[in-house]
Design an enzyme around this catalytic site. Sequence first.
Site, mmCIF file in Angstrom:
data_model
loop_
_atom_site.group_PDB
_atom_site.id
_atom_site.type_symbol
_atom_site.label_atom_id
_atom_site.label_comp_id
_atom_site.label_asym_id
_atom_site.label_seq_id
_atom_site.Cartn_x
_atom_site.Cartn_y
_atom_site.Cartn_z
ATOM 1 N N CYS A 364 0.817 -1.220 0.000
ATOM 2 C CA CYS A 364 0.000 0.000 0.000
ATOM 3 C C CYS A 364 0.848 1.266 0.000
ATOM 4 C CB CYS A 364 -0.961 0.003 1.175
ATOM 5 S SG CYS A 364 -0.178 -0.071 2.797
ATOM 6 N N HIS A 619 -2.096 1.272 7.249
ATOM 7 C CA HIS A 619 -2.517 1.152 5.854
ATOM 8 C C HIS A 619 -2.526 2.531 5.197
ATOM 9 C CE1 HIS A 619 -4.416 -0.352 2.289
ATOM 10 N NE2 HIS A 619 -5.490 0.401 2.468
#
Length: 711
Positions: A364, A619
């Site tokens: 990510c 994230h």
Amino acid sequence: MEPKSLVKEKFFIVIRGKSRKGFCRGCIGRAEAETPQGELVGLLYSGGSSAGSPKSGGVVRREDTYPLTRHQAQLLLFVSSSAKRLELLCNPQLFSAICELSQDDLVVVRHKKGHMPGLVKNLMQIGRKEGKEDLHMLGFEVEFVDNGHSLPTKKPAPLPLFSAADIVQVVPSYSVPLGLQWKDGQCGGLNRRAVTRINSLPNMGKTARQAKESPIERSVFQSQHSSTPPVLLEVGSMVEVVSNTGVKVYGVVQWLGVPAGKHVEWAGIELDFEVNGCSDGKYESQRYFTCRGNRALFVPITKCSPDSRFVQPSSGTETPKPIEAPPVLPFEDSEGDAPPIPESEALSLLVGKMKGIQGHINSCYLDASLFSLFSSAVTLDNICQKPADTEQPITCTLRKIVNRLRRQGFVPAESVMNFRTQLGCDTFQTDEKDPEEFITVLFQKVLHMEPLLKLRSSETSQGAYTFQIFLEKEQVGQLPTVQQLLEASCLSGDLKFEEVPSCLMVQMPRFGNKYKMFSHIIPTTELDITDLLYNSPRECFICGHLAEYECLQCLPDRKLQPGRIKQYCPTCNTQVHTHPSRQLHSPKALAVPADVAADTSVPRHMMQLFAVLCIQTSHYVSFVKYGPDPHSWLFFDCMADRRGDDNHGYNIPEIKACPELGDFLSQPEEELARANPTQAPELVRRLLCDSYMFLYQNPAKPLSKSNHQES
């Protein structure tokens, strides 16, 4: 040696490769024979406007084709655009549902008046089969659902005819859809062709649909559905809701909580398509999130279940089987470098599921960085270009990722994993890194760029690719802007920019997901770096004349706009520091060009915000501005959802339009300073709370090949 004949009829679509002996990408063919080299010799069908008659023969490599059933080939043949055929093929869930449509299934079709719902009535054979080699095209007769509470009465006029590519959603219906009224009204018929009606659709689906349930069976089903304990849902979950009449709608949870006047938890859902009676994010008089009109549905959370289109059925006794990823539209980087995606095309190309860059194995940080840097930034256009004799394989890989993103709107995980492997370090392939670490490697080792920033401290100069904010929390307010943070950090660290950078990436005072100095940070859309340039004229904070002094101790002064940099002309410097609370300050003399007059008008040097990287629970996601309009914002998450478990499956990236961010940032600075971030729409709140790095560009000074280092 003669080609060996194929025993079984085999249809295919060409998915890659250059035009070769009649076949090109998107063409439908039928294999007649196979050469010893594995090439297919076959017929090429025309389609879209006339009967599916063989137009010519040709040869194509087997690996450049994707097999089709006769039914699939007939449906795709009626799609006139080869690009739309390939696009539909790359949406396997939708294409599979279209191939299995049954009579009276509810679909949403693309029409000149917008997306319109209707019931599939007949499967139509288009064209007259005059030769044994001909292949009928197939389309669908669709009866529209009106805006009221009933279906229109049958009319003698023929129903409109649609191709598979015109269908944008399939909703398996349990009954006539009387419970939801869909937006957009009636429309006239389309141009007619020679068609043959297949009155029923007996063989279109693998199994019969539950379309004929009795009202009692249906009410039992809904009672069970509403009493079933809800699965764990959160903001961002893709869900489905069944109406009282059995119509199923899909959307994404944008808000969870207890609305005013209710006693149980509800969900605010942004639907895939507009539905009359829904809102733009308001429930009664309270706004809970913001979306397009007629797309916000509020229901008790017990009415929601995970989106069945992305959930694999399983039993406790079965061993999970690997889930095959959807076919990916092939890409050949043979058309030169793609420019940044223009504002007018961004929404149609990028918004939706399976869009952007697909995440895989802790990628990510890299996916969000690449999307932010290369999707729309004008300044970073063409920086992948290098002379052919010095180009490295990893640069070619990066260029393909960028071009694929800009042309197709989707980059599969394999492409990025290949890039991560070429980066060389094992940790880039498996571990989660910080964006600033990747960005430095990207510009320095992959693109061989000189440092983007030239910073001066005292008499020394240093280069950098990103700028890390360091400061004392007391130097700015509780809800600082990026402008205030940058000025305070430069002043306290005695740093100046030697020149206006082309790209400025400012890292916030936080470290991963474990520590952040400020709970919320207000974005600065236009960053003024005039007062942060070394040996450049600056104007007095008080009177506007040429400044000759700056004062770090004045930075937090509550009477002098706290958090803003302070520089003074000699007169104002004396007056300001005669105040008892400032007599112990130590103003520092500025380096002022000798040929600049005291009353010179100082030009402002501005940088434009084009992206923000955010982090939440380890994230990374990103917000990207895709055009000059204040509302032109996108939200990108490379792992928004997943199909299958951790060991078997794949991630589903998603891009959302985020115009509400433009509404928020368009407010005057005074209003932003008084804003309550906790009451902002969900995505706006996420940006304010989770911001990690702000990316700015100088459109007047794009990066180019001249900025490359000598390899």
